[in-house]
Motif scaffolding. Structure first.
Motif, PDB file in Angstrom:
ATOM      1  N   UNK A  98      79.899  98.623  51.043  1.00  0.00           N
ATOM      2  CA  UNK A  98      79.271  98.076  52.248  1.00  0.00           C
ATOM      3  C   UNK A  98      80.044  96.806  52.608  1.00  0.00           C
ATOM      4  N   UNK A  99      80.622  96.772  53.805  1.00  0.00           N
ATOM      5  CA  UNK A  99      81.453  95.639  54.226  1.00  0.00           C
ATOM      6  C   UNK A  99      80.851  95.018  55.477  1.00  0.00           C
ATOM      7  N   UNK A 100      80.513  93.737  55.423  1.00  0.00           N
ATOM      8  CA  UNK A 100      80.063  93.044  56.637  1.00  0.00           C
ATOM      9  C   UNK A 100      81.277  92.420  57.334  1.00  0.00           C
ATOM     10  N   UNK A 101      81.154  92.259  58.644  1.00  0.00           N
ATOM     11  CA  UNK A 101      82.271  91.695  59.406  1.00  0.00           C
ATOM     12  C   UNK A 101      83.507  92.567  59.310  1.00  0.00           C
ATOM     13  N   UNK A 102      83.318  93.901  59.461  1.00  0.00           N
ATOM     14  CA  UNK A 102      84.403  94.848  59.193  1.00  0.00           C
ATOM     15  C   UNK A 102      85.338  95.065  60.381  1.00  0.00           C
ATOM     16  N   UNK A 103      85.081  94.417  61.510  1.00  0.00           N
ATOM     17  CA  UNK A 103      85.848  94.745  62.714  1.00  0.00           C
ATOM     18  C   UNK A 103      87.151  93.967  62.851  1.00  0.00           C
ATOM     19  N   UNK A 107      79.483  93.233  64.814  1.00  0.00           N
ATOM     20  CA  UNK A 107      78.758  93.070  66.086  1.00  0.00           C
ATOM     21  C   UNK A 107      79.383  93.876  67.208  1.00  0.00           C
ATOM     22  N   UNK A 108      80.699  94.133  67.110  1.00  0.00           N
ATOM     23  CA  UNK A 108      81.421  94.764  68.220  1.00  0.00           C
ATOM     24  C   UNK A 108      81.457  96.273  68.016  1.00  0.00           C
ATOM     25  N   UNK A 109      80.545  96.950  68.709  1.00  0.00           N
ATOM     26  CA  UNK A 109      80.350  98.387  68.499  1.00  0.00           C
ATOM     27  C   UNK A 109      81.619  99.168  68.834  1.00  0.00           C
ATOM     28  N   UNK A 110      82.327  98.765  69.890  1.00  0.00           N
ATOM     29  CA  UNK A 110      83.543  99.494  70.261  1.00  0.00           C
ATOM     30  C   UNK A 110      84.573  99.442  69.144  1.00  0.00           C
ATOM     31  N   UNK A 111      84.716  98.292  68.509  1.00  0.00           N
ATOM     32  CA  UNK A 111      85.657  98.177  67.400  1.00  0.00           C
ATOM     33  C   UNK A 111      85.203  98.991  66.190  1.00  0.00           C
ATOM     34  N   UNK A 131      82.282 107.520  56.816  1.00  0.00           N
ATOM     35  CA  UNK A 131      81.925 106.168  57.251  1.00  0.00           C
ATOM     36  C   UNK A 131      80.556 106.204  57.921  1.00  0.00           C
ATOM     37  N   UNK A 132      79.764 105.191  57.648  1.00  0.00           N
ATOM     38  CA  UNK A 132      78.472 105.025  58.319  1.00  0.00           C
ATOM     39  C   UNK A 132      78.468 103.644  58.964  1.00  0.00           C
ATOM     40  N   UNK A 133      78.099 103.570  60.233  1.00  0.00           N
ATOM     41  CA  UNK A 133      78.163 102.311  60.970  1.00  0.00           C
ATOM     42  C   UNK A 133      76.788 101.640  61.042  1.00  0.00           C
ATOM     43  N   UNK A 134      76.795 100.331  60.809  1.00  0.00           N
ATOM     44  CA  UNK A 134      75.595  99.510  60.968  1.00  0.00           C
ATOM     45  C   UNK A 134      75.930  98.333  61.882  1.00  0.00           C
ATOM     46  N   UNK A 135      75.813  98.524  63.199  1.00  0.00           N
ATOM     47  CA  UNK A 135      76.158  97.439  64.132  1.00  0.00           C
ATOM     48  C   UNK A 135      75.005  96.449  64.307  1.00  0.00           C
ATOM     49  N   UNK A 136      75.063  95.358  63.573  1.00  0.00           N
ATOM     50  CA  UNK A 136      74.084  94.287  63.750  1.00  0.00           C
ATOM     51  C   UNK A 136      74.761  92.951  63.491  1.00  0.00           C
TER      52      UNK A 136
END
Length: 252
Positions: A5-10, A33-37, A53-58
């Motif tokens: 699990x990686x935060x700030x992955x963009x 935070x940047x869903x497009x990225x 990959x599983x995305x958690x955009x928050x």
């Protein structure tokens, strides 16, 4: 295969970690935070490495969003083996009396409170299995307070302290805690700190061959893949022209 699990992955260290772990076959939970990225990163990683990959955009600053997203993870994504608390930023480079309080609050809410929220939410996915590894991104700013660093330095010093507390208090659960403290690394960090001023950002690295995001990601991967009985607790990493948070040997 294990799940990371990686935060700030963009961008920056987070994106580089996604690459190195993805290349080695890990399943990835990616936050940003940047869903497009995030969508672009997911597509690239799955195509390049054939991984899940599983995305958690928050935004990690948002306590409710953090807990809602993690508490409602699908069953197949609830065995988190490694948490990389990477989301963080510096805003401004001003003397204490001239600094913007909004900048202070954003750094505190992201660098410290965000790390606390995500860790607290993920731990119930590790503790019942008596296994896990939390890797917190600190900074050389945790070790040395430098001029006009004030609250940024304070947040990273807090990350170091919280990491020590986690390490002690999670001992009964066999959960590793590693704090990584990078020095000058050329990512979006300086551009964010100077709020889009490219000239000011470039001066951060003048005369240096700084660390790259991949350098730091490779070190994180090394720490995460040691034998189960081995934990690197605290690691400071700089380029060869930097001694600590203050002293540099810049070439003209």
């Amino acid at each position: 295969m294990k799940t990371v699990f990686i935060t700030g992955a963009t961008s920056g260290f987070g994106e580089a970690c996604a690459d190195v772990f993805g290349q080695n076959g890990y399943a990835l939970i990616l936050n940003g935070r940047r869903v497009d990225r995030l969508l672009s990163l997911k597509s690239r990683l799955e195509d390049d490495y054939g991984i899940r990959c599983h995305l958690l955009p928050f935004d990690v600053q948002n306590r409710r969003a953090v807990f809602t997203a993690i508490d409602t993870l699908p069953e197949e994504w609830r065995e988190v083996d490694i948490l990389i608390n990477n989301a963080g930023l510096a805003l401004g480079r001003n003397s204490f009396e001239e600094a913007d309080i909004d900048d202070w609050e954003t750094m505190i809410d992201t660098n410290l409170k965000g790390l606390l929220y995500v860790s607290k939410a993920v731990l119930p996915l590790m503790i019942p299995r008596n296994s896990g590894h939390i890797i917190n991104l600190g900074s050389v700013a945790a070790k040395d307070v430098y001029d006009k660093g004030n609250v940024y330095c304070a947040t990273k010093a807090a990350v170091e302290t919280v990491s020590k507390a986690m390490r002690i208090e999670l001992l009964p659960h066999r959960i590793k805690v590693t704090a990584i403290h990078p020095g000058a690394a050329e990512t979006e960090f300086a551009l964010v700190r100077f709020k889009g001023n490219e000239d000011a950002a470039k001066k951060t690295y003048t005369g240096l061959e700084p660390l790259t995001a991949k350098d730091v990601a490779d070190i994180i991967f090394y720490c995460a893949t040691l034998p189960p009985n081995v934990c690197i607790n605290d690691l400071v990493v700089t380029c060869v022209q930097q001694a600590d948070g203050i002293y540099f040997n810049r070439e003209s």
